[in-house]
Write a protein that holds these residues in place. Structure first.
Motif, PDB file in Angstrom:
ATOM      1  N   GLY A  65       9.835  -3.009  -0.036  1.00  0.00           N
ATOM      2  CA  GLY A  65       9.763  -3.136   1.410  1.00  0.00           C
ATOM      3  C   GLY A  65       9.207  -1.919   2.117  1.00  0.00           C
ATOM      4  O   GLY A  65       9.233  -1.845   3.347  1.00  0.00           O
ATOM      5  N   VAL A  66       8.678  -0.962   1.346  1.00  0.00           N
ATOM      6  CA  VAL A  66       8.206   0.303   1.917  1.00  0.00           C
ATOM      7  C   VAL A  66       6.681   0.357   1.925  1.00  0.00           C
ATOM      8  O   VAL A  66       6.027   0.055   0.919  1.00  0.00           O
ATOM      9  CB  VAL A  66       8.748   1.504   1.108  1.00  0.00           C
ATOM     10  CG1 VAL A  66       8.210   2.820   1.669  1.00  0.00           C
ATOM     11  CG2 VAL A  66      10.274   1.503   1.108  1.00  0.00           C
ATOM     12  N   VAL A  67       6.101   0.765   3.048  1.00  0.00           N
ATOM     13  CA  VAL A  67       4.686   1.110   3.102  1.00  0.00           C
ATOM     14  C   VAL A  67       4.618   2.619   3.275  1.00  0.00           C
ATOM     15  O   VAL A  67       5.345   3.199   4.082  1.00  0.00           O
ATOM     16  CB  VAL A  67       3.942   0.376   4.243  1.00  0.00           C
ATOM     17  CG1 VAL A  67       4.521   0.693   5.601  1.00  0.00           C
ATOM     18  CG2 VAL A  67       2.455   0.703   4.208  1.00  0.00           C
ATOM     19  N   ALA A  68       3.780   3.272   2.473  1.00  0.00           N
ATOM     20  CA  ALA A  68       3.686   4.732   2.488  1.00  0.00           C
ATOM     21  C   ALA A  68       2.234   5.158   2.620  1.00  0.00           C
ATOM     22  O   ALA A  68       1.328   4.535   2.048  1.00  0.00           O
ATOM     23  CB  ALA A  68       4.296   5.319   1.211  1.00  0.00           C
TER      24      ALA A  68
ATOM     25  N   ALA B  54       5.996   3.202  -3.680  1.00  0.00           N
ATOM     26  CA  ALA B  54       6.147   2.285  -2.543  1.00  0.00           C
ATOM     27  C   ALA B  54       5.570   0.911  -2.846  1.00  0.00           C
ATOM     28  O   ALA B  54       4.646   0.765  -3.651  1.00  0.00           O
ATOM     29  CB  ALA B  54       5.467   2.871  -1.313  1.00  0.00           C
ATOM     30  N   GLY B  55       6.123  -0.093  -2.173  1.00  0.00           N
ATOM     31  CA  GLY B  55       5.608  -1.447  -2.338  1.00  0.00           C
ATOM     32  C   GLY B  55       4.151  -1.554  -1.963  1.00  0.00           C
ATOM     33  O   GLY B  55       3.395  -2.334  -2.549  1.00  0.00           O
TER      34      GLY B  55
ATOM     35  N   LYS C 193       5.743  -7.815   6.469  1.00  0.00           N
ATOM     36  CA  LYS C 193       6.109  -6.762   7.402  1.00  0.00           C
ATOM     37  C   LYS C 193       7.051  -5.767   6.723  1.00  0.00           C
ATOM     38  O   LYS C 193       8.086  -6.152   6.184  1.00  0.00           O
ATOM     39  CB  LYS C 193       6.790  -7.378   8.618  1.00  0.00           C
ATOM     40  CG  LYS C 193       7.113  -6.390   9.712  1.00  0.00           C
ATOM     41  CD  LYS C 193       7.714  -7.142  10.897  1.00  0.00           C
ATOM     42  CE  LYS C 193       8.024  -6.207  12.048  1.00  0.00           C
ATOM     43  NZ  LYS C 193       8.576  -6.952  13.203  1.00  0.00           N
ATOM     44  N   PRO C 194       6.702  -4.475   6.712  1.00  0.00           N
ATOM     45  CA  PRO C 194       7.524  -3.496   6.000  1.00  0.00           C
ATOM     46  C   PRO C 194       8.887  -3.300   6.650  1.00  0.00           C
ATOM     47  O   PRO C 194       9.054  -3.466   7.862  1.00  0.00           O
ATOM     48  CB  PRO C 194       6.687  -2.217   6.065  1.00  0.00           C
ATOM     49  CG  PRO C 194       5.796  -2.398   7.241  1.00  0.00           C
ATOM     50  CD  PRO C 194       5.505  -3.861   7.312  1.00  0.00           C
ATOM     51  N   LEU C 195       9.846  -2.917   5.812  1.00  0.00           N
ATOM     52  CA  LEU C 195      11.198  -2.621   6.278  1.00  0.00           C
ATOM     53  C   LEU C 195      11.407  -1.123   6.470  1.00  0.00           C
ATOM     54  O   LEU C 195      12.419  -0.707   7.027  1.00  0.00           O
ATOM     55  CB  LEU C 195      12.216  -3.157   5.271  1.00  0.00           C
ATOM     56  CG  LEU C 195      12.138  -4.654   4.975  1.00  0.00           C
ATOM     57  CD1 LEU C 195      13.134  -5.035   3.890  1.00  0.00           C
ATOM     58  CD2 LEU C 195      12.362  -5.461   6.246  1.00  0.00           C
TER      59      LEU C 195
ATOM     60  N   GLU D 268      13.209  -1.547  15.148  1.00  0.00           N
ATOM     61  CA  GLU D 268      14.319  -1.087  14.302  1.00  0.00           C
ATOM     62  C   GLU D 268      13.904  -0.905  12.839  1.00  0.00           C
ATOM     63  O   GLU D 268      14.702  -1.092  11.920  1.00  0.00           O
ATOM     64  CB  GLU D 268      15.519  -2.032  14.416  1.00  0.00           C
ATOM     65  CG  GLU D 268      16.079  -2.104  15.829  1.00  0.00           C
ATOM     66  CD  GLU D 268      17.346  -2.929  15.929  1.00  0.00           C
ATOM     67  OE1 GLU D 268      17.704  -3.622  14.959  1.00  0.00           O
ATOM     68  OE2 GLU D 268      17.984  -2.881  16.994  1.00  0.00           O
ATOM     69  N   VAL D 269      12.651  -0.514  12.651  1.00  0.00           N
ATOM     70  CA  VAL D 269      12.151  -0.165  11.321  1.00  0.00           C
ATOM     71  C   VAL D 269      12.090   1.361  11.233  1.00  0.00           C
ATOM     72  O   VAL D 269      11.451   1.998  12.080  1.00  0.00           O
ATOM     73  CB  VAL D 269      10.758  -0.780  11.073  1.00  0.00           C
ATOM     74  CG1 VAL D 269      10.163  -0.259   9.760  1.00  0.00           C
ATOM     75  CG2 VAL D 269      10.856  -2.304  11.047  1.00  0.00           C
TER      76      VAL D 269
END
Length: 270
Positions: free
Chosen positions: A216-219, A233-234, A3-5, A37-38
């Motif tokens: 922790g990043v999805v882009a 990004a991750g 789950k992305p942060l 809260e992301v």
């Protein structure tokens, strides 16, 4: 990916539908992201003045990375909190080089104030003969000396008889590593920022402020100006309608922007 942060999305061709709207399905999943809260960060080639409408449609109020990484904008506060500019001497030098390499090209500059609409009438200046690849431009016409006479976050060059890819190759040949050259449209338009300034550097600054590592990043993105961000990004996601350069570096290809491509991925976690 876990789950992305942090979720980061390009705007045109990615988050927005072809009708320049945010679909109900995509808006709903963004609301769930924020409720968890992301952070949801807009990362766009647009200047800050073109961000509030998109932010309202998407329901986001946090940071926006604007002008391909040249500007960091706080949406809720309506404040520009960081910028990378090209000075007038450099602007004149680059414009001369571009005109020599691509006879017939015309230039414009994008500036920014303290807020999205600060000095809006003078934020985008274009020299006579500069034609816009999009409808309803908000630029003012001015002599080249005036266009290049003040610091700018972006130098734009337009040539209606060339593709953006051809223009980028020509610009890279004469400017090299002195600047960052990219494009977000195939219609004979390139965008030039200070050396090293990309969507990736802008997003990295936001992620650092929020205490989130790249992993922790999805882009999400669709054009060459998104390549750096998708690579950094991750988990980089290209739209089905994306440019081949974006697809080549992506970890995944989702549906097109007209078919909720962003939502299709985010619904795995939210």
């Amino acid at each position: 990916m876990q789950k992305p942060l942090l979720v980061a999305s390009d705007v045109d061709g990615t988050l927005l539908t072809p009708a320049e709207d945010v679909s109900p399905r995509t808006a709903a999943v963004i609301a769930r992201v924020l409720a968890d809260e992301v952070p949801f960060v807009l990362v766009t080639g647009r200047p800050p003045r073109w961000v509030p409408r998109v932010a309202e449609l998407a329901g986001v109020t946090g940071y926006a990375v604007c002008a391909n990484g040249a500007v960091l904008y706080d949406i809720a506060a309506d404040r520009v909190i960081g910028k990378h500019e090209l000075d007038p001497v450099a602007l004149h030098e680059y414009a001369r080089a571009l005109t020599t390499a691509m006879p017939g090209c015309r230039v414009a500059t994008e500036r920014v104030g303290a807020t999205a609409m600060d000095g809006a009438d003078e934020q985008f200046l274009a020299e006579p003969g500069y034609t816009h690849p999009w409808p309803n431009p908000d630029s003012a016409a001015a002599p080249r000396g005036e266009v290049l006479g003040k610091a700018a976050i972006k130098l734009l060059a337009r040539h209606p008889d060339m593709t953006s890819g051809q223009m980028a190759e020509a610009a890279d040949a004469v400017l090299g590593n002195e600047v960052a050259v990219t494009y977000s449209s195939n219609n004979g338009l390139i965008e030039i920022a200070a050396a090293g300034v990309t969507k990736a550097t802008g997003l990295a600054e936001v992620a650092e402020r929020l205490g989130v590592a790249a992993a922790g990043v999805v882009a999400f993105g669709d054009m060459p100006n998104d390549v750096s961000m998708l690579s950094w990004a991750g988990h980089g996601v290209a739209m089905a309608n994306a440019h081949p350069q974006a697809i080549a570096v992506a970890d995944e290809v989702t549906g097109p922007n007209g078919e909720d491509g962003v939502a299709l991925v985010l619904e795995r976690w939210f």
